[in-house]
Design a protein around this motif. Structure first.
Motif, short mmCIF file in Angstrom:
data_model
loop_
_atom_site.label_atom_id
_atom_site.label_comp_id
_atom_site.label_asym_id
_atom_site.label_seq_id
_atom_site.Cartn_x
_atom_site.Cartn_y
_atom_site.Cartn_z
N TYR A 30 0.85 -1.19 0.00
CA TYR A 30 0.00 0.00 0.00
C TYR A 30 0.89 1.23 0.00
O TYR A 30 1.77 1.37 0.83
CB TYR A 30 -0.89 -0.01 1.25
N THR A 31 0.68 2.14 -0.94
CA THR A 31 1.58 3.28 -1.09
C THR A 31 0.87 4.62 -1.00
O THR A 31 1.47 5.65 -1.32
CB THR A 31 2.32 3.20 -2.44
N GLY A 32 -0.38 4.66 -0.57
CA GLY A 32 -1.08 5.92 -0.49
C GLY A 32 -0.59 6.77 0.67
O GLY A 32 -0.32 6.26 1.75
N ALA A 33 -0.45 8.07 0.47
CA ALA A 33 -0.03 8.99 1.53
C ALA A 33 -1.27 9.45 2.27
O ALA A 33 -2.04 10.24 1.77
CB ALA A 33 0.73 10.16 0.94
N GLY A 34 -1.47 8.96 3.47
CA GLY A 34 -2.67 9.27 4.22
C GLY A 34 -2.48 10.41 5.19
O GLY A 34 -1.64 11.29 5.00
N LEU A 35 -3.24 10.35 6.29
CA LEU A 35 -3.29 11.45 7.26
C LEU A 35 -1.93 11.74 7.87
O LEU A 35 -1.57 12.90 8.08
CB LEU A 35 -4.29 11.08 8.36
N GLY A 37 1.09 10.53 6.59
CA GLY A 37 2.17 10.24 5.65
C GLY A 37 2.46 8.75 5.56
O GLY A 37 1.64 7.91 5.96
N THR A 38 3.64 8.41 5.08
CA THR A 38 4.01 7.02 4.90
C THR A 38 5.26 6.69 5.71
O THR A 38 6.03 7.58 6.08
CB THR A 38 4.29 6.71 3.42
N ASP A 39 5.45 5.38 5.96
CA ASP A 39 6.63 4.95 6.70
C ASP A 39 7.78 4.66 5.75
O ASP A 39 7.71 4.98 4.56
CB ASP A 39 6.29 3.74 7.58
N PHE A 40 8.84 4.02 6.26
CA PHE A 40 10.03 3.80 5.44
C PHE A 40 9.76 2.86 4.27
O PHE A 40 10.48 2.89 3.27
CB PHE A 40 11.14 3.20 6.32
N ALA A 41 8.70 2.04 4.35
CA ALA A 41 8.37 1.10 3.27
C ALA A 41 7.26 1.62 2.38
O ALA A 41 6.78 0.89 1.52
CB ALA A 41 7.98 -0.25 3.86
N GLY A 42 6.84 2.86 2.58
CA GLY A 42 5.78 3.44 1.76
C GLY A 42 4.38 3.10 2.20
O GLY A 42 3.43 3.35 1.46
N ARG A 43 4.23 2.54 3.41
CA ARG A 43 2.90 2.20 3.90
C ARG A 43 2.29 3.35 4.68
O ARG A 43 3.00 4.13 5.30
CB ARG A 43 2.97 0.94 4.77
N ASP A 44 0.98 3.42 4.65
CA ASP A 44 0.26 4.50 5.33
C ASP A 44 0.47 4.38 6.84
O ASP A 44 0.11 3.38 7.45
CB ASP A 44 -1.23 4.39 4.99
N VAL A 45 1.03 5.42 7.45
CA VAL A 45 1.32 5.40 8.88
C VAL A 45 0.03 5.31 9.70
O VAL A 45 -0.02 4.59 10.71
CB VAL A 45 2.14 6.63 9.28
N TRP A 46 -1.01 6.02 9.27
CA TRP A 46 -2.26 5.99 10.02
C TRP A 46 -2.84 4.59 10.06
O TRP A 46 -3.32 4.14 11.10
CB TRP A 46 -3.26 6.96 9.41
N HIS A 47 -2.78 3.88 8.95
CA HIS A 47 -3.26 2.50 8.94
C HIS A 47 -2.41 1.62 9.84
O HIS A 47 -2.93 0.73 10.53
CB HIS A 47 -3.26 1.95 7.51
N GLN A 48 -1.10 1.82 9.83
CA GLN A 48 -0.23 1.04 10.70
C GLN A 48 -0.51 1.33 12.18
O GLN A 48 -0.46 0.43 13.02
CB GLN A 48 1.24 1.35 10.38
N VAL A 49 -0.84 2.58 12.51
CA VAL A 49 -1.20 2.95 13.88
C VAL A 49 -2.50 2.25 14.29
O VAL A 49 -2.62 1.72 15.41
CB VAL A 49 -1.34 4.47 14.01
N LEU A 50 -3.48 2.22 13.40
CA LEU A 50 -4.75 1.56 13.70
C LEU A 50 -4.57 0.06 13.92
O LEU A 50 -5.27 -0.55 14.73
CB LEU A 50 -5.75 1.80 12.56
#
Length: 249
Positions: A30-35, A37-50
């Motif tokens: 997943y490479t979308g820039a969400g609320l 931003g993205t992490d080192f692998a291009g994943r949405d940080v907000w989704h990773q937090v959830l």
């Protein structure tokens, strides 16, 4: 304020995965820039937090509950047993207490590479809880009420279950608030060190370790999970302290 500190991270940890798209949950790139931003692998940080809080919270709660269940029985058995049996039960726990918690975590994780983090944290808490329960039971056992129950012919089991355990409940509840915070610290530290979780897992502590190299590129990848861990620990302590103050006679 204390309820807000506790409710926000708990809500995100427990309900967060329900609000994450299915392709993210199942590990699809997943490479979308969400609320955030993205992490080192291009994943949405907000989704990773959830996604990253549920395992942390559930592991800490299960480890603490299991440690109290086993430690209470162990401590009561030692307190009510003859001296030789008491010594046999408590001396192995003294050996465990002599080992620093993080060192014990790393050693037991190396011996059990399957990732049984709940059992490792339980083992770390067990000696302290068993000794606390034993000390409380020994003190309560000397009270006149216990002697009166013995003279009335009450069995040891009825005295323990009907008087000793209820009398120590307040002490155990007081300790449980601090102990749960300690479990959160141990689980977060283990995840940060890569113990018990995969290195690419969606976990708050793993996120801090994984993204710290890019702190100045996207600080939210580190600050968001770290802030939630701190809020959860502080909120638990303040809520437990407030509850005990209200329950005080």
């Amino acid at each position: 304020m204390r309820l807000l500190l506790l409710a926000v991270p708990l809500a995100i940890a427990l309900a967060g995965p329900w609000f994450v798209p299915g392709e993210v949950v199942h590990g699809v790139s997943y490479t979308g820039a969400g609320l955030l931003g993205t992490d080192f692998a291009g994943r949405d940080v907000w989704h990773q937090v959830l996604l990253g809080g549920r395992s942390l919270v559930l592991t800490a709660v299960l480890a603490t509950a299991g440690a109290y269940l086993l430690g209470t029985g162990w401590g009561l058995a030692a307190a009510r047993a003859p001296r030789m049996a008491d010594e046999a039960l408590m001396r192995p726990l003294d050996v465990l207490m002599a080992v620093p918690s993080l060192l014990l975590l790393l050693v037991t994780a190396a011996l059990a590479p399957g990732g049984a983090l709940v059992w490792i944290v339980l083992l770390i808490h067990l000696p302290d809880i068993a000794r606390l329960v034993r000390a409380c039971a020994l003190e309560i056992g000397t009270r006149p009420a216990v002697e009166a129950m013995r003279l009335q012919g009450e069995s040891r089991w009825r005295i323990t279950a009907g008087f000793v355990v209820p009398s120590m409940a307040r002490v155990l509840v007081t300790d449980a608030g601090t102990r749960l915070t300690g479990s959160l610290y141990l689980v977060a530290a283990a995840s940060f060190l890569g113990v018990g979780v995969p290195p690419d897992a969606a976990d708050w502590a793993v996120m801090v370790d994984r993204n710290r190299g890019g702190l100045f590129l996207n600080p939210w990848a580190v600050l968001a999970p770290a802030l939630l861990i701190v809020m959860l620990a502080v909120g638990l302590n303040l809520t437990a302290d407030r509850a005990l103050r209200k329950a005080a006679p």
